[in-house]
Motif scaffolding. Structure first.
Motif, PDB file in Angstrom:
ATOM      1  N   ALA A  51      38.925  51.339  35.100  1.00 16.54           N
ATOM      2  CA  ALA A  51      40.046  50.470  35.455  1.00 16.54           C
ATOM      3  C   ALA A  51      39.731  49.712  36.730  1.00 16.54           C
ATOM      4  N   ALA A  52      40.424  48.597  36.907  1.00 19.62           N
ATOM      5  CA  ALA A  52      40.308  47.816  38.140  1.00 19.62           C
ATOM      6  C   ALA A  52      41.640  47.127  38.393  1.00 19.62           C
ATOM      7  N   ALA A  53      41.988  47.007  39.664  1.00 25.09           N
ATOM      8  CA  ALA A  53      43.227  46.337  40.053  1.00 25.09           C
ATOM      9  C   ALA A  53      42.934  45.413  41.225  1.00 25.09           C
ATOM     10  N   PHE A  54      43.322  44.151  41.068  1.00 18.91           N
ATOM     11  CA  PHE A  54      43.043  43.130  42.083  1.00 18.91           C
ATOM     12  C   PHE A  54      44.361  42.538  42.578  1.00 18.91           C
ATOM     13  N   PRO A  55      44.681  42.729  43.859  1.00 23.05           N
ATOM     14  CA  PRO A  55      45.945  42.168  44.366  1.00 23.05           C
ATOM     15  C   PRO A  55      45.904  40.653  44.425  1.00 23.05           C
ATOM     16  N   ARG A  56      47.085  40.046  44.313  1.00 23.17           N
ATOM     17  CA  ARG A  56      47.241  38.604  44.496  1.00 23.17           C
ATOM     18  C   ARG A  56      48.306  38.372  45.559  1.00 23.17           C
ATOM     19  N   ARG A  57      48.300  37.213  46.132  1.00 26.41           N
ATOM     20  CA  ARG A  57      49.310  36.868  47.138  1.00 26.41           C
ATOM     21  C   ARG A  57      50.522  36.270  46.428  1.00 26.41           C
ATOM     22  N   ASN A  58      51.662  36.899  46.594  1.00 19.90           N
ATOM     23  CA  ASN A  58      52.927  36.422  46.008  1.00 19.90           C
ATOM     24  C   ASN A  58      52.890  36.347  44.486  1.00 19.90           C
ATOM     25  N   ALA A  59      52.152  37.255  43.860  1.00 17.44           N
ATOM     26  CA  ALA A  59      52.088  37.310  42.395  1.00 17.44           C
ATOM     27  C   ALA A  59      51.692  38.722  41.978  1.00 17.44           C
TER      28      ALA A  59
END
Length: 336
Positions: free
Chosen positions: A161-169
């Motif tokens: 698994a992988a999780a990538f944060p986004r800004r305001n999304a």
């Protein structure tokens, strides 16, 4: 089908696990994770796991009163011992410790040993994205897939698994089993008496099968196994990462999750958290993320990783869950 609110589903799952022998904290943490999976439309990792976990607790395959601890820490490396309990409290401890460490040092590798089934792997990484960190996850499971060219199960379905944060999304959430499909889907098909597509699994003699029960007794086919050994090689990589590196049991040493009796699986999970601010910098990271997403979305029909499951979860928070009558009856029986 039966309609349940998120609150009622969580209450039922918690009580069922408590009655089976789990301490309150373990039961509540596990119930929340299973309800979240159900809300995302992932029934194979949702409330259908409550009866399985309850049986494992009653039969001693999982210790309901285990308290996970940080067994060892050196620099950016952390080892959490689940102490043969259900996996969710141990994974929570690993992630919270890794967040603190990654913020300090830029990166953290957190392993969980002596563990159990960890549910939806990417969900453990969502706390990391909330903290602005990139997360990678790996896990093994009782043997279900043969090595390349083999017939008997050696590796688990070993999700990554992988999780990538986004800004305001919403973050990008990537989660896949290294078998052609997750074994939980075969479990659901077997319970419902449905056939499975050819190419998913082999029976105990190593023959392709569409019989879901025969598949559970046999082995799953690795991802892309029909034309390539790549899925098997990836499974081996994950197997070594979460066993040899952190001291958990190999897949072939753990009894199947789909039998009531058996040993304590003592399998492993591993999480790598990365602070983008320690590398390219947060501003560059978020700009690069939005650039590639914008390029992807130029094509009509592209769906961002995790978008569907997050939309379903949001809807379920408002409308509740629909579960099969038979599953509701099982939960009612478990709570007595």
């Amino acid at each position: 089908m039966v309609q349940l609110s998120i609150e009622e589903a969580t209450r039922l799952a918690t009580l069922a696990l408590r009655k089976a022998g789990a301490a309150q904290a373990m039961a509540a943490t596990t119930a929340r994770a299973l309800v979240r999976a159900e809300a995302q439309g992932l029934a194979s990792h949702g409330l259908s796991r409550v009866p399985q976990y309850a049986t494992h607790l009653r039969n001693g395959r999982a210790d309901g009163h285990a308290v996970a601890v940080v067994a060892h820490k050196k620099g950016a490396a952390v080892l959490v011992d689940a102490r043969q309990g259900l996996a969710f409290p141990a994974c929570d401890l690993a992630i919270s410790t890794a967040i603190t460490t990654a913020r300090e040092l830029g990166v953290c590798f957190a392993g969980v040993t002596n563990s159990h089934h960890c549910g939806v792997l990417v969900d453990h990484l969502r706390a990391a994205t909330d903290a602005g960190l990139v997360g990678l996850g790996f896990a093994n499971a009782p043997a279900a897939m043969p090595a390349a060219g083999g017939k008997h199960p050696v590796f688990g379905t070993n999700p990554i698994a992988a999780a990538f944060p986004r800004r305001n999304a919403d973050p990008l959430l990537i989660d896949l089993s290294l078998s052609e499909v997750a074994r939980g889907k075969v479990m659901v098909a077997a319970k419902e008496g449905k056939a499975i597509p050819l190419g998913w699994a082999l029976d105990v003699q190593g023959r392709p099968t569409t019989d879901a029960q025969a598949a559970l007794e046999g082995s799953m086919l690795p991802l892309g196994a029909v034309s390539s050994p790549k899925g098997s090689m990836l499974a081996l990589m994950v197997e070594l990462l979460v066993t040899a590196v952190i001291g958990a049991q190999f897949a072939f040493e753990a009894s199947s999750f789909f039998v009531d009796e058996g040993n304590q699986p003592r399998i492993g999970q591993a999480f790598i958290l990365i602070d983008p601010g320690a590398l390219a910098g947060a501003d560059t990271y978020f700009e690069r993320m939005e650039t590639v997403i914008a390029e992807m979305l130029l094509d009509e029909g592209v769906r961002l990783a995790g978008a569907r499951r997050l939309a379903l979860e949001t809807k379920a928070l408002q409308t509740g869950l629909s579960i099969p009558d038979a599953l509701k009856s099982q939960l009612d029986q478990l709570v007595g």
